[in-house]
Scaffold this active site. Structure first.
Site, short mmCIF file in Angstrom:
data_model
loop_
_atom_site.label_atom_id
_atom_site.label_comp_id
_atom_site.label_asym_id
_atom_site.label_seq_id
_atom_site.Cartn_x
_atom_site.Cartn_y
_atom_site.Cartn_z
N ARG A 145 0.81 -1.22 0.00
CA ARG A 145 0.00 0.00 0.00
C ARG A 145 0.85 1.27 0.00
O ARG A 145 0.34 2.36 -0.21
CB ARG A 145 -0.95 -0.02 1.22
N ASN B 230 -7.09 -4.89 17.12
CA ASN B 230 -5.81 -5.52 17.40
C ASN B 230 -4.67 -4.56 17.03
O ASN B 230 -4.60 -4.08 15.90
CB ASN B 230 -5.70 -6.80 16.54
N ALA C 73 36.49 37.21 0.34
CA ALA C 73 35.34 36.76 -0.45
C ALA C 73 35.80 36.02 -1.70
O ALA C 73 36.76 36.42 -2.35
CB ALA C 73 34.49 37.96 -0.86
N ASN D 222 41.31 21.84 -4.07
CA ASN D 222 41.80 20.67 -3.33
C ASN D 222 41.85 19.40 -4.16
O ASN D 222 42.41 18.41 -3.75
CB ASN D 222 40.92 20.42 -2.09
N SER E 236 40.71 38.65 -1.35
CA SER E 236 39.52 38.17 -2.05
C SER E 236 39.89 37.40 -3.31
O SER E 236 40.89 37.71 -3.97
CB SER E 236 38.63 39.35 -2.45
N ARG F 218 49.78 37.98 -9.98
CA ARG F 218 48.76 38.80 -10.65
C ARG F 218 49.47 39.56 -11.77
O ARG F 218 50.59 40.03 -11.58
CB ARG F 218 48.24 39.77 -9.61
C1 UD1 Z 1 -1.98 -6.66 11.08
C2 UD1 Z 1 -2.89 -7.61 11.85
C3 UD1 Z 1 -4.14 -6.83 12.28
C4 UD1 Z 1 -3.74 -5.63 13.11
C5 UD1 Z 1 -2.72 -4.77 12.38
C6 UD1 Z 1 -2.15 -3.72 13.33
C7 UD1 Z 1 -2.58 -9.88 10.95
C8 UD1 Z 1 -3.14 -10.93 10.05
N1 UD1 Z 1 -3.27 -8.72 11.01
O1 UD1 Z 1 -2.67 -6.26 9.92
O2 UD1 Z 1 -5.01 -7.67 13.02
O3 UD1 Z 1 -4.88 -4.87 13.43
O4 UD1 Z 1 -1.60 -5.57 11.92
O5 UD1 Z 1 -1.32 -2.82 12.68
O6 UD1 Z 1 -1.59 -10.12 11.60
N2 UD1 Z 1 4.64 -9.03 7.79
C9 UD1 Z 1 5.64 -9.94 7.57
N3 UD1 Z 1 5.40 -11.00 6.76
C10 UD1 Z 1 4.20 -11.21 6.16
C11 UD1 Z 1 3.17 -10.27 6.40
C12 UD1 Z 1 3.42 -9.19 7.22
O7 UD1 Z 1 6.73 -9.79 8.10
O8 UD1 Z 1 4.07 -12.21 5.45
C13 UD1 Z 1 4.92 -7.87 8.67
C14 UD1 Z 1 4.81 -6.57 7.94
O9 UD1 Z 1 6.08 -6.18 7.44
C15 UD1 Z 1 4.31 -5.61 9.02
C16 UD1 Z 1 3.56 -6.52 9.98
O10 UD1 Z 1 3.96 -7.84 9.70
O11 UD1 Z 1 5.39 -5.02 9.72
C17 UD1 Z 1 2.05 -6.39 9.80
O12 UD1 Z 1 1.71 -6.76 8.48
P1 UD1 Z 1 0.62 -5.98 7.64
O13 UD1 Z 1 0.50 -6.61 6.30
O14 UD1 Z 1 0.87 -4.53 7.69
O15 UD1 Z 1 -0.69 -6.35 8.47
P2 UD1 Z 1 -1.98 -5.49 8.67
O16 UD1 Z 1 -2.87 -5.66 7.51
O17 UD1 Z 1 -1.64 -4.12 9.08
CA CA Z 2 0.22 -2.94 9.20
#
Ligand code: UD1
Ligand code: CA
Length: 462
Positions: A19, A172, A382, A388, A407, A442
């Site tokens: 996103r 969450n 100035a 360098n 200058s 000069r």
């Molecule tokens: C996630 C939670 C959601 C919560 C929200 C809070 C899940 C399924 N959902 O959603 O409930 O409200 O965070 O911000 O967990 N990441 C990985 N590997 C992956 C997918 C994600 O490392 O395969 C990491 C991302 O880099 C990120 C974090 O996990 O730092 C959260 O992933 P993201 O895809 O942003 O989840 P949300 O849709 O925000």
């Molecule tokens: Ca997130």
């Protein structure tokens, strides 16, 4: 760093951040000059977590260099946040303590909330404690579903919500404290039967509850701490919160801001009292500004150490150190390795790099000073330039105490001017000049009498 929570931290930072519509991974994007994932890592360190684990994957060659103080695991296929935990599981083999799970894209979480979460978890003896929040706009977050008794029954992702569930305000945060054996022991029960076809870490809570284990929750005091950054708009919102937090603290500590909306100070900067920060000032990295300085307007300092009583107006400076009572600007560019001694003055349209300007010395107008050492009470005229660079190598210019550089002097390095030297304006100095000497290079000036009259007589039409 006083605290010492009983937990290891595990930060999820492997996702692409689709996103963001970016060529670089989301967690590398900066908030107040600091990558998102570093905010989270530092909060975990500050809470005193035993180890800080980070799972990286997407764009890992850009993320890993930021994480020298962490234990790294790799997630090479993005199969969801549950899968992310699977990818780090081997690092926790035999570990019986707590794992605090943090998101690399929730940069505003504080050490004190992490501490509080672990304490709450320990006190309740739960298998998992989820940090929940009541955001003004819950869109995009997983909703907390509770049973008739008010206990956490599970988490449902936005995309999997029924109409009814979508109306739930409690969300969450993506931040949890798990007892390691409970978390790791149930990983193989996660499945991908959901709208996104991913292993959701969020399903872990209903799995544990179904197994008769206690799932607890803690509502965060300040919803802003759990803001997730999924888009550029959310990055701006989180950045605004961080800016306000830091500026409020600085003002409480005695820093003046004409307009705190127009001052940006990174979380690792130090600003002493009676400093005035004028609009469009950015302090990044580990910049330190000592007391009584006036900084700005239109100034960006990155990893600088600024002495007391400086006035820096319209300055861009990187890895620059100044002693007390230095004045710079308006409009100067100080590059890495610039060192300005007490009382030095650097003026308008001046660029300095890897050079020392001695006490009370002045480089007031239109100069380039590179790879130079300038003594005490020197005046640089100035338009003076240290030549360098010969196209292959960089060379040093050394200027002694009380020397007066005329200058538009070209100082062709390597070259050394002694003390009490004077150079004639517009000289090109290629040889060393001994103490007390005048150096002039000069052509002699010619005078041709009545030239103008003769020159134009035949050309003028009227
Ligand atoms: C996630 C939670 C959601 C919560 C929200 C809070 C899940 C399924 N959902 O959603 O409930 O409200 O965070 O911000 O967990 N990441 C990985 N590997 C992956 C997918 C994600 O490392 O395969 C990491 C991302 O880099 C990120 C974090 O996990 O730092 C959260 O992933 P993201 O895809 O942003 O989840 P949300 O849709 O925000
Ligand atoms: Ca997130």
């Amino acid at each position: 760093m006083g605290a010492h929570v009983k937990a290891k931290a595990l930060i999820l930072a492997a996702g692409a951040g689709t996103r963001m519509k970016s060529n670089k991974p989301k967690v590398v994007h900066e908030m107040l000059g600091k990558p998102l994932v570093r905010w989270v890592v530092d909060a975990a360190h500050q809470a005193g977590c035993d180890d800080v684990h980070v799972v990286i994957g997407h764009g890992r060659e850009q993320v890993e260099p930021l994480l020298g103080d962490c234990i790294i695991s790799y997630q090479l296929e993005m199969l969801g946040t549950g899968h992310t935990i699977m990818c780090a599981a081997d690092k926790f083999e035999g570990y019986e303590g707590n794992i605090v799970v943090l998101c690399g894209d929730s940069p505003l979480i504080t050490a004190s909330t992490i501490e509080h979460l672990v304490e709450t978890h320990e006190a309740s003896g739960a298998a998992a404690t989820v940090l929940t929040m009541m955001p003004a706009n819950p869109f995009g977050y997983g909703r907390i579903v509770r049973d008739a008794g008010g206990n956490v029954a599970g988490i449902v992702e936005e995309k999997d919500c029924t109409e009814e569930q979508r109306a739930i305000g409690e969300c969450n945060s993506g931040i949890y404290c798990f007892s390691a054996p409970a978390l790791l022991g149930h990983l193989d029960q996660l499945d991908r039967n959901n709208a996104q076809g991913e292993y959701y870490l969020t399903d872990m809570l209903s799995l544990l509850a179904a197994d008769g284990l206690t799932v607890a929750s803690m509502v965060v005091e300040d919803n802003d701490e759990c803001l997730g950054v999924n888009s550029r708009a959310q990055l701006a919102v989180a950045g605004k919160v961080a800016q306000r937090r830091i500026n409020d603290r600085l003002m409480a500590d005695g820093v003046t801001m004409l307009d705190p909306n127009l001052v940006w100070v990174g979380p690792d900067c130090v600003v002493e009292n009676d400093v005035e920060l004028l609009p469009m000032t950015m302090l990044w990295g580990t910049t330190r500004v000592s007391n009584g300085c006036v900084i700005g307007p239109n100034t960006r300092l990155t990893d600088c150490a600024i002495g007391s009583g400086n006035v820096l107006e319209e300055v861009v400076a990187i890895e620059t150190t100044t002693e007390a009572d230095v004045t710079v600007g308006p409009r100067a560019y100080l590059r890495p390795g610039t060192y300005l001694c007490e009382g030095a003055h650097v003026g308008t349209h001046v660029e300095i790099k890897k050079s020392t300007v001695g006490p009370d010395s002045k480089v007031p107008h239109l100069s380039y000073i590179g790879d130079a050492t300038i003594g005490t009470d020197v005046n640089i005229g100035a338009g003076t330039i240290t030549c360098n660079y010969d196209g292959v190598n960089k060379h040093q210019t050394i200027i002694g105490d009380f020397t007066f550089v005329g200058s538009n002097t070209m100082l062709v390095a390597p070259v050394k001017l002694g003390s009490n030297v004077v150079t004639g304006a517009a000289s090109c100095i290629t040889k060393d000049v001994p103490d007390g000497a005048l150096a002039v290079e000069r052509n002699e000036q010619k005078i041709i009498e009545n030239w103008t009259e003769r020159h134009f007589t035949n050309k003028r039409t009227s």
